[in-house]
Design an enzyme around this catalytic site. Structure first.
Site, PDB file in Angstrom:
ATOM      1  N   HIS A 195       0.834  -1.197   0.000  1.00  0.00           N
ATOM      2  CA  HIS A 195       0.000   0.000   0.000  1.00  0.00           C
ATOM      3  C   HIS A 195       0.871   1.249   0.000  1.00  0.00           C
ATOM      4  O   HIS A 195       2.058   1.187   0.340  1.00  0.00           O
ATOM      5  CB  HIS A 195      -0.876   0.049   1.271  1.00  0.00           C
ATOM      6  CG  HIS A 195      -1.981  -0.941   1.307  1.00  0.00           C
ATOM      7  ND1 HIS A 195      -2.208  -1.759   2.395  1.00  0.00           N
ATOM      8  CD2 HIS A 195      -2.950  -1.257   0.396  1.00  0.00           C
ATOM      9  CE1 HIS A 195      -3.266  -2.524   2.162  1.00  0.00           C
ATOM     10  NE2 HIS A 195      -3.730  -2.241   0.957  1.00  0.00           N
ATOM     11  N   CYS A 280      -2.269   0.623   9.793  1.00  0.00           N
ATOM     12  CA  CYS A 280      -3.384  -0.180   9.304  1.00  0.00           C
ATOM     13  C   CYS A 280      -4.140  -0.902  10.399  1.00  0.00           C
ATOM     14  O   CYS A 280      -5.193  -1.492  10.154  1.00  0.00           O
ATOM     15  CB  CYS A 280      -2.921  -1.154   8.237  1.00  0.00           C
ATOM     16  SG  CYS A 280      -1.569  -2.224   8.722  1.00  0.00           S
TER      17      CYS A 280
END
Length: 286
Positions: A195, A280
């Protein structure tokens, strides 16, 4: 010929021993100001089966992961955050990475549509908790894909990582939702990490930090500071002078302390084995 982006759907909605010093409680919020909210989800017993893209699979200690997750949550509690738990999702190994399921902009929450098919079932279980924390709810819809780990907010700019998990239609839907609300959306290519926020995050002053070997275009950001460790690229801003980061990046911690920041560290080794990091593991609603 260019096609119009699909329009997103929108609805309104009313432990392990530590060598680090204990976090000191933050001051109580000013009168009339709500505490920031933290959304988290406990790790699944199937955590070790999570998706992997850039790393080789290694053994994951589920008990240690649970201890590390609890310690992570306690840091926020110690700083006065209102911690709200999303229901456990034992069937979804990656469910603990709850940031990928929803992103929040002021009073708007956007439920995502993960690029990994195995993760799409995580989103609906987040909805009830999110509805209680925001004023408005929107959704990324097919054919768009978007994961929260690809969304980095710096001031009123939203950087969106174009990765294997977030496609052009997902980024376009997010732009349609945000630009009328005063946000600027900038797409950033990202192929060297899972990501965008696996490679870069931002300090309280807006400086973007990252581990250069993972960042394809440092010039995409107004201000960029390289850090010496890959694990040091992820920070969570707790307040205007304090950040939380992985205990696995002491060089980066020293670098940031040298810039006048208070740096708290916590071990997240079991999540790092699965391409996770401190960002996250939660959704921050301020």
């Amino acid at each position: 010929m260019a096609t119009e982006p699909t329009t997103a759907s929108t609805t309104a909605s009313t432990t392990e021993p530590s060598t680090e010093p204990a976090a000191e409680p933050a001051a109580e919020p000013a009168a009339g100001r709500a505490r920031p909210t933290l959304l988290v989800r406990p790790p699944s017993v199937r955590l070790a089966d999570g998706e992997l893209t850039h790393l080789e699979r290694v053994p994951v200690d589920a008990d240690l992961a649970a201890q590390q997750w609890q310690r992570y949550v306690e840091v926020f509690r110690g700083y006065g955050w209102d911690v709200r738990a999303v229901p456990a999702a034992e069937a979804y190994p990656d469910g603990v990475f709850v940031e990928d399921a929803v992103v929040v902009f002021d009073g708007l929450a956007v439920l995502t549509r993960p690029g990994a098919l195995s993760r799409r079932g995580e989103v609906e279980s987040v909805r009830p908790v999110v509805e209680g924390a925001v004023h408005e709810l929107a959704e990324i819809i097919e054919p768009g894909t978007l994961e929260g780990g690809d969304v980095l907010k710096v001031g009123r700019t939203v950087y969106v990582g174009r990765t294997a998990r977030t496609n052009a239609d997902g980024a376009a839907q997010l732009r349609v939702l945000l630009e009328p609300r005063g946000w600027r959306v900038v797409e950033v290519p990202m192929t060297r990490a899972l990501h965008l926020k696996s490679a870069v995050t931002a300090l309280p002053d807006g400086t973007v930090i990252g581990y250069e070997p993972l960042v394809e275009d440092t010039g995409a950001f107004d201000a960029f500071l390289p850090v010496p460790e890959a694990e040091g690229s992820a920070v969570v801003v707790l307040d205007r002078t304090t950040v939380l980061m992985s205990a696995a990046a002491p060089g980066t911690a020293d670098l940031l302390r040298g810039r006048g920041l208070t740096v708290l560290t916590t071990p997240v080794t079991e999540f790092e084995k699965l391409e996770g990091c401190v960002t996250c593991l939660s959704v921050r609603v301020r």
